[in-house]
Design an enzyme around this catalytic site. Sequence first.
Site, mmCIF file in Angstrom:
data_model
loop_
_atom_site.group_PDB
_atom_site.id
_atom_site.type_symbol
_atom_site.label_atom_id
_atom_site.label_comp_id
_atom_site.label_asym_id
_atom_site.label_seq_id
_atom_site.Cartn_x
_atom_site.Cartn_y
_atom_site.Cartn_z
ATOM 1 N N GLU A 50 0.835 -1.197 0.000
ATOM 2 C CA GLU A 50 0.000 0.000 0.000
ATOM 3 C C GLU A 50 0.868 1.243 0.000
ATOM 4 O O GLU A 50 0.602 2.212 -0.698
ATOM 5 C CB GLU A 50 -0.922 -0.020 1.215
ATOM 6 C CG GLU A 50 -1.822 1.196 1.301
ATOM 7 C CD GLU A 50 -2.848 1.019 2.389
ATOM 8 O OE1 GLU A 50 -2.703 1.700 3.418
ATOM 9 O OE2 GLU A 50 -3.776 0.225 2.226
ATOM 10 N N ALA A 201 -11.203 1.033 6.286
ATOM 11 C CA ALA A 201 -9.920 0.483 6.720
ATOM 12 C C ALA A 201 -8.784 1.137 5.966
ATOM 13 O O ALA A 201 -8.851 1.301 4.739
ATOM 14 C CB ALA A 201 -9.884 -1.030 6.504
ATOM 15 N N SER A 202 -7.732 1.539 6.688
ATOM 16 C CA SER A 202 -6.530 2.126 6.108
ATOM 17 C C SER A 202 -6.892 3.395 5.345
ATOM 18 O O SER A 202 -7.336 4.370 5.955
ATOM 19 C CB SER A 202 -5.825 1.094 5.226
ATOM 20 O OG SER A 202 -4.539 1.536 4.877
ATOM 21 N N SER A 203 -6.741 3.424 4.029
ATOM 22 C CA SER A 203 -7.187 4.590 3.274
ATOM 23 C C SER A 203 -8.651 4.879 3.562
ATOM 24 O O SER A 203 -9.059 6.040 3.687
ATOM 25 C CB SER A 203 -6.981 4.369 1.773
ATOM 26 O OG SER A 203 -7.414 5.476 1.025
ATOM 27 N N HIS A 342 -1.115 -4.215 10.084
ATOM 28 C CA HIS A 342 -2.026 -3.449 9.224
ATOM 29 C C HIS A 342 -3.024 -4.406 8.585
ATOM 30 O O HIS A 342 -3.023 -4.614 7.359
ATOM 31 C CB HIS A 342 -1.199 -2.710 8.169
ATOM 32 C CG HIS A 342 -1.911 -1.535 7.556
ATOM 33 N ND1 HIS A 342 -2.235 -0.401 8.268
ATOM 34 C CD2 HIS A 342 -2.373 -1.328 6.299
ATOM 35 C CE1 HIS A 342 -2.848 0.461 7.476
ATOM 36 N NE2 HIS A 342 -2.955 -0.081 6.272
#
Length: 489
Positions: A50, A201-203, A342
């Site tokens: 990512e 999630a994340s972005s 992550h």
Amino acid sequence: MFHSGHPVVKVTRHRVLAAVVSGLGVRRLLLRALPVAILSQVSESFGSLERRVHVGRAVKAVTGIVTLLVAAIAVVVSAPTAAAASLVQITDFGFNPTNLGMYVYVPNSVAARPAILVAVHQCTGSGPGFFGSTQFASLADQFGFIVVYPSATRAGSCFDVSTPQSLTHDGSSDPAGIVSMVDYVEQHFNGDPSRVFVTGASSGGMMTDVLLGDYPDVFKAGAAFMGVPYGCFATTDPSMWNTQCANGLISKTPQQWGDLVRGADPGYAGPRPRVQLWHGTADGTLNYNNFGEQLNQWTNVLGVSQTPTSTDTPQAGWIRTRYTAADGTVDVEAYSIAGAGHVLPLTGMAADAIQFFGLNSAATAPPPTQPPTSPPTTTTPPVGGSCQVADSMLAWNTGYTSNLTITNSGTTAINGWSLGFTLAAGQSIVSGWNATYTPSAGRVTAVNLSYNGSIAPGASTSIGLQAAYTATAAAPSAFTLNGSTCTVS
């Protein structure tokens, strides 16, 4: 058989024009009138991927009962509402400055006035991928809310949480397009504007923070998995990647963080959305330090103490802290997951988010739809015709999504189509959208739905599927349309 079918209703921007004419601007109040733990199976190497992307981008008596049941099932399947429980792509949903894709999941048990949950994917992901790899759709089946899955289309499939256009109310980037999706669901699916929630999630976790900051008038609450504070990722770098923030090196006072949120819409004086935060202590992509900075930000925005009201351990390795308002409402809830990288959300975490939103009460099923008084008319797909198929594929370690664009490259219109293709050995379809798919493995046939059966010469239509695999992630192959071989582009 995997079946999806909601008509694609075109939406114009006349509401925005009407708002301007009325002198009230384009404030959103005038714009109102669908195998979990795949992410948990992806190792920390996904996080490094990512990061690189950002940088680059379902006896006679017994016999009789069975017969009746089969007949009843046939009636339900033929009823219009049976098609609701599939992921459906909406192609024209209003203001969409960054060309996001929109997918919506409406469960068969949808409430009469359903809540809306926006579920936002990670970098390198997609709306259909997040649909298949998380539990939000199955929770919607249980509790009757609608799930919207935005899909980023820029290189790397990350959402814009960095530019000035994204960090402002009524801007011209991804947040504005996502809010258009919410508007669409409110208008066309009777969504409840007072119960709109966001998670990611994340972005997508970062976008959760951004949406809560940009549109406190839209979202009631949010749950950010592996996010960063609002404004932390701000940059004018074309890559939209902020290394300092990702590495947990940006620290501000609670007041400074809060001011960033309040600055997104300086004229807003209403209630702020409640916030739930999730982060793993071993996150190597978005450093765990961001978890504490988020806590400082949102406790300040919501006017509660930075000292937790309560601390407990709901599961081994989970530390949950809660920060309550004077009336006892939990305004901020935070989960620190020991040793997790992550990889969130893990199995069960989505249910905790739904509970935080207050969506964990069973929906009242709508009245059954009466079966048609006469069989629906069908059109036999014509044989022949030229076609092209373009496949946009995204794979992970146990599955993939395949978005197929079918183009009529002939000179006559196609009225009713059947697309045949072959899946590699060991692959099986988990879900599909914009067509019916039978069988789920081997040589598959996808048949048009009521709203996308006609393809004019030179025109295209898009369908898609999610598949699981045990051996290879080879793309679908040997495409035919109405019996004629298609070229693959």
